[in-house]
Design an enzyme around this catalytic site. Structure first.
Site, PDB file in Angstrom:
ATOM      1  N   ARG A  90      65.690  31.076  37.620  1.00 33.41           N
ATOM      2  CA  ARG A  90      64.889  31.401  38.803  1.00 33.41           C
ATOM      3  C   ARG A  90      65.648  31.058  40.081  1.00 33.41           C
ATOM      4  NH1 ARG A  90      58.841  29.051  40.439  1.00 33.41           N
ATOM      5  NH2 ARG A  90      58.807  29.986  42.520  1.00 33.41           N
ATOM      6  N   ASN A 144      55.637  36.710  34.443  1.00 34.94           N
ATOM      7  CA  ASN A 144      56.112  37.625  35.482  1.00 34.94           C
ATOM      8  C   ASN A 144      57.407  38.327  35.076  1.00 34.94           C
ATOM      9  OD1 ASN A 144      54.167  37.361  37.577  1.00 34.94           O
ATOM     10  ND2 ASN A 144      54.948  35.319  38.016  1.00 34.94           N
ATOM     11  N   CYS A 164      46.897  37.841  36.524  1.00 34.05           N
ATOM     12  CA  CYS A 164      47.518  37.171  37.665  1.00 34.05           C
ATOM     13  C   CYS A 164      46.441  36.353  38.362  1.00 34.05           C
ATOM     14  CB  CYS A 164      48.117  38.202  38.621  1.00 34.05           C
ATOM     15  SG  CYS A 164      48.948  37.501  40.065  1.00 34.05           S
ATOM     16  N   HIS A 194      51.285  41.796  42.344  1.00 32.15           N
ATOM     17  CA  HIS A 194      52.045  41.287  43.491  1.00 32.15           C
ATOM     18  C   HIS A 194      52.296  42.369  44.543  1.00 32.15           C
ATOM     19  CE1 HIS A 194      53.728  37.502  41.255  1.00 32.15           C
ATOM     20  NE2 HIS A 194      52.409  37.588  41.251  1.00 32.15           N
ATOM     21  N   TYR A 244      52.220  38.426  48.906  1.00 28.01           N
ATOM     22  CA  TYR A 244      53.498  39.012  48.501  1.00 28.01           C
ATOM     23  C   TYR A 244      53.882  40.194  49.384  1.00 28.01           C
ATOM     24  CZ  TYR A 244      53.616  36.179  44.277  1.00 28.01           C
ATOM     25  OH  TYR A 244      53.674  35.121  43.410  1.00 28.01           O
TER      26      TYR A 244
END
Length: 421
Positions: A90, A144, A164, A194, A244
């Site tokens: 990440r 995700n 989500c 998102h 987002y």
């Protein structure tokens, strides 16, 4: 009822356990299996999980395993909350895109594509293992990028629904502002995972009074501050965009901001280290306050609600989920995965009808869906050219020189996770 959580060694898990314990009448779990390759984390997380169950007098049994086949065997539902490559991967997703002047984020843009390429093959392998042992089990995906992963699962014929916590977070926030119970708040939530907007906030149900104008008039500053967007933008839109959307509506501002501070992954990694130390304390028998800063707020409530509806009659009949479009948004293919209110039951999720969308929203949804088509193709079939095309199609990238540079970096940073590289 038996549930399995793949990725059960995550520091998220005590949030999930707390929800299972509090809402045991809605979702009566007899056995909960935490599955994770990291045995050391499993030991810490499962110890706290058992203490939470004991404190709240939950009679369910919690077991652990590093073996996916053993963990999912005979499960009624399997929850996926895994992170291929961990926080180290990440951290890369959030940093190398910045070298090309693009947003570095783990679920959208180039970083989101990297995560999809690492994740889809692993999730599909797990899903095949579930299907071999118990083909009637539901798969609930919280991994995700949820939209792409859910589409991969559905396209392969699995019984899957994506989940989500963005919508339930808005529901809880609006309920506080309106001083009503969360169950009284129904969202006209439309878009992709998102990439969504709250077009209306209704009291009492899908046909209730729309109080969104009242919310914006009386609490617009607080809502805009939470989104980190200007109040005047929210007022001009007349809707509440997901936070987002800031990556799209303020891309260059966000890139400058991200270049001045440590990545979110670095912050989370430090937080996880502290959380795991807490989880090892035998006196701790509730989720610590620090966990709220980790993210995933209200995930447990959403997961319990969805699982209860898919497995029985205990959940809410209408929930925000990720599922096939099937004509809901007429400008998308039926097999696109959208995030909208849906009726959820033993047969799965059926989206509710939504009004015709302003081109401002429909255009961006169509653009990102086209990117997701290409991203899934790259995840399933591999190849540098497919990666390049997906990056070129993404509205946060869209220039060939950016796409070239990002393609090289994506492959270089993820080679160990890409069988074709």
């Amino acid at each position: 009822m038996k549930l399995a959580v793949v990725g059960g060694g995550s520091t998220y898990t005590p949030e999930l356990i707390d929800g299972f314990a509090r809402l045991r009448d809605t979702l009566p779990i007899e056995e909960l299996v935490l599955v994770d390759p990291a045995a050391d984390r499993l030991e810490l997380v499962s110890g706290l999980a058992r203490r939470i169950f004991a404190k709240q007098d939950h009679a369910g049994r919690i077991t652990t395993t590093t073996d996916v086949d053993a963990g999912v065997a005979d499960a009624d539902a399997v929850l996926l909350q895994l992170r291929v490559g961990g926080q180290a991967a990440r951290d890369q997703d959030e940093t190398w895109p910045l070298e090309c002047g693009c947003v570095g984020q783990e679920t959208t843009g180039a970083g989101g594509l990297a995560k999809a390429l690492r994740t889809v093959p692993v999730v599909l392998d797990i899903a095949e293992r579930v299907r071999r042992t118990n083909p009637d089990a539901w798969i609930i995906d919280f991994t995700n990028p949820v939209g792409i992963v859910t589409r991969a699962l559905l396209q392969a014929g699995h019984k899957a629904v994506g989940l989500c916590n963005v919508a339930i977070g808005f529901q809880r926030k609006f309920a506080r502002l309106l001083e009503v119970e969360p169950g009284q708040v129904h969202l006209d939530h439309v878009g992709l995972n998102h990439l969504s907007w709250e077009l209306g906030v209704r009291l009492g149900g899908p046909d209730g009074e729309n109080v969104l104008p009242k919310l914006l008039a009386e609490h617009g500053d607080a809502i805009a501050d939470d989104l980190r967007m200007p109040r005047k933008l929210v007022d001009r839109l007349g809707v509440v965009p997901s936070y987002y959307l800031r990556y799209f509506y303020a891309h260059d501002e966000v890139v400058r901001e991200l270049g001045t501070k440590p990545s979110r992954a670095a912050e989370v990694a430090a937080m996880e280290k502290e959380l795991l130390e807490m989880y090892g304390d035998p006196a701790l028998d509730e989720k610590p306050e620090l966990l709220a800063k980790r993210g995933g707020a209200f995930y447990s409530e959403a997961a319990v609600d969805l699982a209860a509806s898919l497995l029985g009659d205990g959940g809410s009949p209408v929930q925000v989920v990720n599922t096939y479009n099937n004509g809901t948004l007429p400008f998308l293919a039926d097999d696109a995965v959208i995030e909208v209110q849906a009726r959820v039951g033993r047969d799965g999720a059926t989206p509710l009808a939504v009004p015709a969308l302003d081109p401002l929203y429909a255009g961006l949804i169509a653009n990102v869906t086209a990117y997701e088509d290409l991203a899934l193709e790259a995840a399933l079939r591999g190849g540098r050219d497919r990666v390049f095309k997906a990056l070129l199609a993404h509205p946060l990238i869209g220039q060939y020189d950016y796409a070239e540079g990002l393609t090289d970096r994506l492959i270089a940073h993820n080679r160990e996770h890409l069988a074709w590289a």
